[in-house]
Scaffold this motif. Structure first.
Motif, mmCIF file in Angstrom:
data_model
loop_
_atom_site.group_PDB
_atom_site.id
_atom_site.type_symbol
_atom_site.label_atom_id
_atom_site.label_comp_id
_atom_site.label_asym_id
_atom_site.label_seq_id
_atom_site.Cartn_x
_atom_site.Cartn_y
_atom_site.Cartn_z
ATOM 1 N N ALA A 1 -5.845 -4.410 12.756
ATOM 2 C CA ALA A 1 -5.005 -3.236 13.026
ATOM 3 C C ALA A 1 -3.592 -3.458 12.486
ATOM 4 O O ALA A 1 -2.997 -2.550 11.890
ATOM 5 C CB ALA A 1 -4.969 -2.953 14.518
ATOM 6 N N ILE A 2 -3.059 -4.650 12.682
ATOM 7 C CA ILE A 2 -1.722 -4.959 12.154
ATOM 8 C C ILE A 2 -1.728 -4.930 10.639
ATOM 9 O O ILE A 2 -0.819 -4.377 10.010
ATOM 10 C CB ILE A 2 -1.248 -6.323 12.695
ATOM 11 C CG1 ILE A 2 -1.010 -6.236 14.199
ATOM 12 C CG2 ILE A 2 0.013 -6.787 11.979
ATOM 13 C CD1 ILE A 2 -0.762 -7.569 14.870
ATOM 14 N N LEU A 3 -2.768 -5.502 10.035
ATOM 15 C CA LEU A 3 -2.872 -5.519 8.574
ATOM 16 C C LEU A 3 -2.972 -4.108 8.003
ATOM 17 O O LEU A 3 -2.378 -3.805 6.965
ATOM 18 C CB LEU A 3 -4.078 -6.351 8.152
ATOM 19 C CG LEU A 3 -4.277 -6.560 6.661
ATOM 20 C CD1 LEU A 3 -3.094 -7.320 6.073
ATOM 21 C CD2 LEU A 3 -5.562 -7.310 6.403
ATOM 22 N N SER A 4 -3.693 -3.225 8.696
ATOM 23 C CA SER A 4 -3.792 -1.845 8.202
ATOM 24 C C SER A 4 -2.436 -1.151 8.244
ATOM 25 O O SER A 4 -2.111 -0.363 7.352
ATOM 26 C CB SER A 4 -4.819 -1.060 9.018
ATOM 27 O OG SER A 4 -4.368 -0.868 10.334
ATOM 28 N N PHE A 5 -1.602 -1.461 9.247
ATOM 29 C CA PHE A 5 -0.267 -0.878 9.316
ATOM 30 C C PHE A 5 0.631 -1.443 8.220
ATOM 31 O O PHE A 5 1.445 -0.721 7.647
ATOM 32 C CB PHE A 5 0.346 -1.109 10.695
ATOM 33 C CG PHE A 5 0.309 0.123 11.556
ATOM 34 C CD1 PHE A 5 1.469 0.606 12.121
ATOM 35 C CD2 PHE A 5 -0.868 0.797 11.775
ATOM 36 C CE1 PHE A 5 1.458 1.734 12.904
ATOM 37 C CE2 PHE A 5 -0.902 1.924 12.552
ATOM 38 C CZ PHE A 5 0.258 2.406 13.128
ATOM 39 N N VAL A 6 0.487 -2.721 7.932
ATOM 40 C CA VAL A 6 1.289 -3.329 6.860
ATOM 41 C C VAL A 6 0.934 -2.701 5.520
ATOM 42 O O VAL A 6 1.815 -2.339 4.728
ATOM 43 C CB VAL A 6 1.084 -4.860 6.834
ATOM 44 C CG1 VAL A 6 1.686 -5.470 5.588
ATOM 45 C CG2 VAL A 6 1.679 -5.490 8.079
ATOM 46 N N ILE A 7 -0.348 -2.539 5.257
ATOM 47 C CA ILE A 7 -0.786 -1.937 3.992
ATOM 48 C C ILE A 7 -0.335 -0.481 3.914
ATOM 49 O O ILE A 7 0.118 -0.027 2.857
ATOM 50 C CB ILE A 7 -2.312 -2.064 3.842
ATOM 51 C CG1 ILE A 7 -2.682 -3.537 3.645
ATOM 52 C CG2 ILE A 7 -2.813 -1.234 2.667
ATOM 53 C CD1 ILE A 7 -4.159 -3.814 3.674
ATOM 54 N N ALA A 8 -0.437 0.257 5.013
ATOM 55 C CA ALA A 8 0.025 1.646 5.019
ATOM 56 C C ALA A 8 1.529 1.715 4.776
ATOM 57 O O ALA A 8 2.011 2.619 4.089
ATOM 58 C CB ALA A 8 -0.331 2.311 6.339
ATOM 59 N N LEU B 1 3.262 -0.383 2.974
ATOM 60 C CA LEU B 1 3.499 -0.674 1.561
ATOM 61 C C LEU B 1 3.302 0.555 0.679
ATOM 62 O O LEU B 1 3.947 0.704 -0.345
ATOM 63 C CB LEU B 1 2.563 -1.795 1.086
ATOM 64 C CG LEU B 1 2.854 -3.187 1.652
ATOM 65 C CD1 LEU B 1 1.774 -4.162 1.203
ATOM 66 C CD2 LEU B 1 4.226 -3.667 1.232
ATOM 67 N N PHE B 2 2.393 1.437 1.096
ATOM 68 C CA PHE B 2 2.125 2.652 0.331
ATOM 69 C C PHE B 2 2.885 3.865 0.857
ATOM 70 O O PHE B 2 2.553 5.007 0.542
ATOM 71 C CB PHE B 2 0.622 2.943 0.307
ATOM 72 C CG PHE B 2 -0.152 1.987 -0.555
ATOM 73 C CD1 PHE B 2 -0.125 2.100 -1.925
ATOM 74 C CD2 PHE B 2 -0.880 0.964 0.017
ATOM 75 C CE1 PHE B 2 -0.826 1.219 -2.721
ATOM 76 C CE2 PHE B 2 -1.595 0.076 -0.761
ATOM 77 C CZ PHE B 2 -1.563 0.198 -2.145
ATOM 78 N N ASN B 3 3.894 3.616 1.700
ATOM 79 C CA ASN B 3 4.777 4.664 2.229
ATOM 80 C C ASN B 3 4.022 5.773 2.957
ATOM 81 O O ASN B 3 4.353 6.953 2.835
ATOM 82 C CB ASN B 3 5.640 5.254 1.110
ATOM 83 C CG ASN B 3 6.554 4.214 0.503
ATOM 84 O OD1 ASN B 3 7.059 3.349 1.206
ATOM 85 N ND2 ASN B 3 6.736 4.268 -0.802
ATOM 86 N N GLN B 4 3.019 5.392 3.723
ATOM 87 C CA GLN B 4 2.268 6.355 4.527
ATOM 88 C C GLN B 4 2.947 6.503 5.888
ATOM 89 O O GLN B 4 3.607 5.587 6.361
ATOM 90 C CB GLN B 4 0.824 5.882 4.711
ATOM 91 C CG GLN B 4 0.050 5.796 3.412
ATOM 92 C CD GLN B 4 -0.082 7.136 2.732
ATOM 93 O OE1 GLN B 4 -0.414 8.135 3.373
ATOM 94 N NE2 GLN B 4 0.196 7.176 1.447
ATOM 95 N N PRO B 5 2.797 7.661 6.530
ATOM 96 C CA PRO B 5 3.417 7.830 7.852
ATOM 97 C C PRO B 5 2.749 6.926 8.885
ATOM 98 O O PRO B 5 1.528 6.818 8.936
ATOM 99 C CB PRO B 5 3.172 9.304 8.170
ATOM 100 C CG PRO B 5 2.035 9.702 7.318
ATOM 101 C CD PRO B 5 2.100 8.862 6.086
ATOM 102 N N LEU B 6 3.556 6.248 9.682
ATOM 103 C CA LEU B 6 3.054 5.328 10.694
ATOM 104 C C LEU B 6 3.469 5.829 12.074
ATOM 105 O O LEU B 6 4.648 6.072 12.326
ATOM 106 C CB LEU B 6 3.614 3.921 10.462
ATOM 107 C CG LEU B 6 3.293 3.302 9.109
ATOM 108 C CD1 LEU B 6 4.053 2.000 8.938
ATOM 109 C CD2 LEU B 6 1.811 3.076 8.983
ATOM 110 N N HIS B 7 2.510 5.984 12.947
ATOM 111 C CA HIS B 7 2.768 6.431 14.310
ATOM 112 C C HIS B 7 2.137 5.449 15.272
ATOM 113 O O HIS B 7 1.075 4.886 14.996
ATOM 114 C CB HIS B 7 2.206 7.829 14.551
ATOM 115 C CG HIS B 7 2.761 8.853 13.616
ATOM 116 N ND1 HIS B 7 4.033 9.362 13.746
ATOM 117 C CD2 HIS B 7 2.231 9.453 12.532
ATOM 118 C CE1 HIS B 7 4.258 10.236 12.780
ATOM 119 N NE2 HIS B 7 3.185 10.310 12.028
#
Length: 56
Positions: free
Chosen positions: A13-20, A22-28
């Motif tokens: 889950a943490i890795l998916s947030f890090v990758i998101a 990096l690609f400037n995706q919205p994080l909530h």
């Protein structure tokens, strides 16, 4: 349940947030919790399916 499985779900889950990020995706924050719940739910289903059948 083994500790390694819990750690693996949290790390993924943490890795998916890090990758998101990096690609400037919205994080909530609720997306992080949703990823954790889906991981734990999937692991629970796998554990239930792996239990021996009581009728045999």
């Amino acid at each position: 349940m083994q500790l390694g499985i819990w750690v693996g779900i949290v790390v993924s889950a943490i890795l998916s947030f890090v990758i998101a990020g990096l690609f400037n995706q919205p994080l909530h924050w609720y997306l992080f919790i949703l990823i954790l719940f889906i991981g734990f739910f999937t692991q629970t289903v796998i554990l239930i399916l792996q239990t021996p059948d009581e009728h045999e």
